[in-house]
Design a protein around this motif. Structure first.
Motif, mmCIF file in Angstrom:
data_model
loop_
_atom_site.group_PDB
_atom_site.id
_atom_site.type_symbol
_atom_site.label_atom_id
_atom_site.label_comp_id
_atom_site.label_asym_id
_atom_site.label_seq_id
_atom_site.Cartn_x
_atom_site.Cartn_y
_atom_site.Cartn_z
ATOM 1 N N LYS A 118 0.839 -1.195 0.000
ATOM 2 C CA LYS A 118 0.000 0.000 0.000
ATOM 3 C C LYS A 118 0.875 1.247 0.000
ATOM 4 C CE LYS A 118 -3.660 2.526 2.289
ATOM 5 N NZ LYS A 118 -4.657 2.601 3.362
ATOM 6 N N SER A 145 1.224 -2.598 -6.468
ATOM 7 C CA SER A 145 0.609 -2.380 -5.147
ATOM 8 C C SER A 145 -0.835 -2.881 -5.101
ATOM 9 C CB SER A 145 0.653 -0.897 -4.764
ATOM 10 O OG SER A 145 1.954 -0.389 -4.885
ATOM 11 N N LYS A 146 -1.185 -3.709 -6.097
ATOM 12 C CA LYS A 146 -2.550 -4.228 -6.209
ATOM 13 C C LYS A 146 -3.567 -3.089 -6.155
ATOM 14 C CE LYS A 146 -1.287 -8.737 -4.370
ATOM 15 N NZ LYS A 146 -1.482 -9.744 -3.306
ATOM 16 N N ASN A 148 -3.600 -0.405 -4.563
ATOM 17 C CA ASN A 148 -3.931 0.074 -3.224
ATOM 18 C C ASN A 148 -3.176 1.372 -2.958
ATOM 19 O OD1 ASN A 148 -4.911 0.258 -0.676
ATOM 20 N ND2 ASN A 148 -4.024 -1.647 0.085
ATOM 21 N N GLU A 150 -3.261 5.525 -1.492
ATOM 22 C CA GLU A 150 -3.878 6.610 -0.737
ATOM 23 C C GLU A 150 -3.253 7.892 -1.284
ATOM 24 O OE1 GLU A 150 -4.326 7.954 3.949
ATOM 25 O OE2 GLU A 150 -3.811 5.877 3.450
#
Length: 333
Positions: A118, A145-146, A148, A150
């Motif tokens: 992440k 990071s699949k 993922n 923020e």
């Protein structure tokens, strides 16, 4: 291309109609147009736009067949219109969208260097979001990071953030954005990745610049140097920054003080000089600077150095990828 040109002109007509009715900038009218289209209704505040304009816009919107357009087409049209907004509103050169090839190069390095976990990613000079969103889409396609992420963005221009908000929506990207001076404390968690095309020029607030080691002794300080220092201050331990910077700061007189300071603060991983032909004159030439913050079990490496001859030749990007793989195997992996 003929079809896209026709669609573009139809959208342009809608934006200009709303711009005239509201007496606002092209960028504001562009944002409002896409808000109207996405929400399926025309926003009216304090009687503006008037009933006659609402009627005209309703007819123009109907002819767009907006709901039947692919997301890719919507995004393409919005990008072209954003470029027009920069010209029409006489915006600063720093607010020009970053060329797509640069995002491809940065995505290439992110995939190689950054752990596939992440990621908290920030752009402290997000502008229209063009660079960050393009990199994120490429990382998503590669399943890095699949997917993922923020995401956070900062800009001190509300019009730019409004355009970035529309672009994020069209890209189906979730991001939290802040309208602030990026050289004041950031209002979100420390990122482990920063991706940014840094603003070039002088920073006008000398009182704030005095808090930075990279400040000028006399007169206004260089904003791009202060930005780099601010990014390093905010990066997590071991975090990476992928920055588009003026080439002049990396060598010669421009880099004589800065580069020794930089190499004490971080590990320099790569410098990719961008094609001279991509810039109007030698004073505007840029490079991609990739650095990693100090952290536990993180050491120095040979710096990856290269120069691209052209953005137009796909072979150049293929050769860059081959060089990157060789350097990575030798120095990182």
């Amino acid at each position: 291309m003929y079809k896209i040109e026709n669609i573009f002109n139809s959208f342009l007509d809608c934006v200009q109609c709303l711009q005239k009715a509201l007496n606002v900038s092209f960028g504001d009218a562009l944002t409002e147009t896409f808000d109207n289209l996405e929400n399926g209704q025309i926003k009216v505040e304090l009687g503006a736009p008037d009933k006659e304009t609402v009627k005209q816009l309703s007819q123009k919107y109907a002819k767009l067949n907006y709901d039947k357009l692919s997301n890719n087409t919507k995004l393409q049209i919005f990008t072209y219109l954003t470029l027009k907004a920069v010209t029409e509103d006489d915006l600063d050169a720093n607010q020009m969208p970053t060329p797509p090839a640069i995002s491809t190069i940065i995505a290439m390095f992110v995939q190689k260097l950054v752990p596939k976990e992440k990621l908290v990613i920030a752009d402290p000079a997000i502008g229209t979001g063009n660079l960050l969103f393009s990199v994120i889409q490429q990382l998503k396609s590669a399943n890095h990071s699949k997917t993922n992420f923020e995401l956070y963005g900062i800009d001190n221009d509300e019009e730019m953030l409004s355009l970035a908000d529309i672009a994020a929506h069209l890209n189906n990207i979730d991001i939290e954005m802040f309208c602030q001076d990026a050289l004041t404390p950031w209002l979100f968690k420390s990122p482990n990745v920063v991706i940014s095309d840094l603003p070039v020029g002088y920073y006008p607030i000398d009182k704030n610049a005095a808090n930075f080691a990279t400040k000028s002794e006399n007169g206004h300080s260089f904003a791009h140097l202060l930005f780099i220092e601010q990014i390093i201050k905010n990066l997590q331990e071991g975090g990476f920054a992928f920055l588009v910077v003026p080439k002049a700061i990396l060598s010669g007189k421009g880099g004589s003080d800065f580069m020794p300071w930089l190499t004490e603060k971080v590990f320099l991983r790569a410098i990719v000089e961008l094609p001279d032909s991509a810039f109007q004159n030698k004073f505007n030439q840029k490079a991609i600077l990739i650095l990693q913050n100090h952290g536990k079990n993180i050491g120095n490496s040979e710096v990856f150095l290269t120069k691209l001859d052209s953005f137009k030749n796909e072979d150049d990007l293929i050769k860059l990828n081959v060089k990157l793989n060789e350097w990575y195997t030798k120095n990182i992996n």
